[in-house]
Every structure is written in C-alpha cells, then in structure tokens.
Design an enzyme around this catalytic site. Structure first.
Site, short mmCIF file in Angstrom:
data_model
loop_
_atom_site.label_atom_id
_atom_site.label_comp_id
_atom_site.label_asym_id
_atom_site.label_seq_id
_atom_site.Cartn_x
_atom_site.Cartn_y
_atom_site.Cartn_z
N LYS A 30 -34.13 10.25 17.90
CA LYS A 30 -32.97 10.57 17.06
C LYS A 30 -31.69 10.03 17.66
CE LYS A 30 -34.69 14.63 14.66
NZ LYS A 30 -34.58 16.07 14.46
N LYS A 53 -39.63 14.17 2.98
CA LYS A 53 -38.67 14.03 1.89
C LYS A 53 -37.77 12.82 2.07
CE LYS A 53 -37.84 18.17 -0.60
NZ LYS A 53 -37.43 19.53 -0.53
N LYS A 99 -45.98 9.77 7.84
CA LYS A 99 -46.14 11.19 7.53
C LYS A 99 -45.33 11.54 6.27
CE LYS A 99 -45.32 15.58 9.88
NZ LYS A 99 -44.87 16.24 11.10
#
Ligand code: SF4
Length: 329
Positions: free
Chosen positions: A111, A198, A195
């Site tokens: 991240k 959304k 995976k």
C-alpha cells in the site's frame, strides 16, 4: 467456550467473495464459539474517503451481514468506532510493538508503494494498522481468529504483541490468538485474474437480482482450453468450477467435473446450472435484506445492542490492563 474475533471492512453490501471467504464461515462459527464480529470502520480511514459514504457503507454492511445469517442475538455484532477502548489499547500496544515488524508487513509495503507513487504522503496509520488489528482481537482476549491466508502475517504480529505485553506486565494475560483458516478457498473475480474485489469491478453482489447475476456469469472467464464446445476442459483451472464447489451440491460438482472433462456440457450449460444454485442460496438472503431495509431501526438497534455488549467486555480488559501497567491510582 472459546472466543473468536473477526472484523470486516465497511465496504457496503457484501459480494460473494467476502460472503464465501468469510461471512458464511462466521454464520456457522457463531453457534460453536462465543463470537465477536466487528465492522472495522477505523481501519477504513487510513486512506482518503468520503464521510457520508463511509457511514452509508457501514450501515449497508451491517444490513447485509444480518441478512446473510449473522444473528445479533447469538453473537456480538458491532461497529468498531462505537467501542473507544479499541484505540486506547492500540496506543498501549504501540509501546510494545517493534517498528521493524511493522515495516516488514507485506500489506504496508504494497500500500505504501502505491500511496508513495503519487503526490499523497503515507499516513502513519497505514504503518500502525496491524497494531489496531492486534488491539481489536486482544481487547476481547479472543482465542481464535478466522482468517484467510493473506491475513496470517498480521495475526502473527498480534501474537508477538501479546507476548511482548505479557512479558513486561502480566504473564499469560493475553492469549496468543490462533488462526482458524477459512475452509473456503480464495474466491477469484469473474475475470479469473485476481481475488474478487469491489475495487477491481470483478464481483457479484450478494443482493444482485438473478438477471444481474446471469449478466455477469455469462461472459465470465472459464478454462481457455475450451475454445469450441467439443473441446474437453479442466475444471481445476476454471473459476466457475470453484463457484460450483461453493454453491452446488456435491453430486452436481462431481457431474460438472465429468461433463467438463468429456466436453459433454458447454460452458454456458455449466454456468446455467451454477446460476440456478446461486440464486437458490441467495434469494432467502435477499428477502431478509428487503425486510431489514423496510425496518432500518432493527439494524441500528442490533448494532447498538452489540456495541453495549462489546463495551462490557472491553471495559473489563482495559481496567485490568491499566491496573497491571500502573496506569491507575
Ligand atoms: S464446463 Fe464448466 S467447469 Fe468446465 S471450463 Fe466450462 S465453465 Fe468451467
């Protein structure tokens, strides 16, 4: 009875990836262990977000969880920010967490490299996120945490934090939580590439209509070897087959396997059978969601009751923690 803690991000309505990967398992666990389930909205604010949207998504997540079978009378279901002790314990755990352990976390590295590539600076919360996760679990002195494989590293850090705190202040006070590996394998998105998520737009929502589900299933990626209907396939490399394993009865799964390998069925035939089985499982969930939407106070009351019960447990832990640390008069 053993206690289990698990959290889920307030990402709005569930999709079948987080339903099969986590929530369906919670529904079973709540009858076997004392279960504390938390919508972790404090974990959702480490990156830029819209407050109104976060509130809405938190409520949508609560509604879908209850519709999917989480029973607030059986387990404790609450929103993280309603129990202030989570952040208090996090600060305490910051003082016993080695910085190097945080910097080594894979999710932080991923991240922060994304965040660091733009103009945005990296917030300290991204680094300290696993400390809050340890506080979430240990506040309830949970013995077990149902996790996917990608969360095992964070759980190991919670165990280190429990050990470090215990070594300094009170031997054996915090249990070292054990991983309960989620039985359902990782659910891939309908693009078959990554995976289900959304943000990647490759999901099927738990509350989508049968037509919407079919519109997504029909073009979904299958075994690339099946170019023509007469080409035999290998179900092991096909995401539709993984979904059959999750939604179809065992005899159907065996039948699909044989029909795929012998080219007895085309992929559209196979997807139609899957669609029927998915809809059969999802329709009752969707009916409960419609009832809850008609009575929004029921969800709010369930969360308020859950927060009350969570606070009772959290207050006991924090009273004892402060006492062992010399933070009381
Ligand atoms: S027949 Fe079914 S399992 Fe086989 S490749 Fe097609 S969709 Fe996948």
């Amino acid at each position: 009875m053993a206690r289990v803690f698990s959290g889920i991000q307030p990402s709005g309505e569930l999709h079948i990836g987080n339903y099969l990967g986590a929530v369906k398992n919670w529904v079973a666990i709540q009858h076997q262990m004392q279960s504390v389930f938390c919508i972790v909205n404090l974990h959702a604010i480490t990156q830029a977000y819209e407050p109104a949207q976060l509130r809405e998504r938190t409520q949508a997540m609560a509604l879908t969880l209850i519709a999917a079978g989480i029973d607030p009378a059986t387990c404790i279901l609450f929103v993280q920010s309603d129990v202030a002790e989570h952040t208090e314990l996090q600060w305490i755990f910051n003082t016993v967490t080695p910085l190097g352990e945080l910097e080594r976390q894979t999710q932080f590295k991923e991240k922060s490299s994304r965040a660091g590539s733009g103009e945005v600076s990296i917030p300290a919360g991204l680094l300290n996120y696993p400390v809050l996760q340890a506080a979430d679990i240990l506040l309830y002195r949970a013995d077990n945490v149902p996790v996917g494989e990608d969360q095992v590293q964070h759980l190991e850090l919670s165990r280190v934090i429990a050990r470090n705190w215990n070594a300094r202040f009170k031997a054996g006070y915090f249990p070292e939580p054990q991983a309960l590996l989620t039985p359902t394998r990782r659910i891939m998105g309908l693009d078959g590439q990554a995976k289900m998520s959304k943000s990647l737009g490759n999901t099927v929502g738990l509350l989508e209509s049968p037509d919407e589900i079919w519109a997504k299933l029909r073009p979904a990626v299958t075994d690339p070897a099946r170019v023509k209907k007469t080409d035999p396939g290998n179900p092991e490399v096909c995401n539709i087959f993984s979904l059959h394993r999750a939604f179809s009865p065992a005899e159907t799964v065996t039948h699909v396997d044989a029909q795929c390998r012998s080219a007895g069925w085309g992929c559209v035939d196979c997807k139609k059978v899957l669609h029927g089985n998915m809809v059969a499982e999802l329709v009752p969930i969707q009916a409960r969601a419609a009832e809850l939407r008609a009575e929004p106070k029921r969800v709010a009351a369930a969360l308020a009751g859950g927060a009350e019960r969570a606070r009772e447990l959290a207050k006991v832990t924090m009273r004892e923690v402060r006492d062992h640390m010399g933070l009381t008069a």
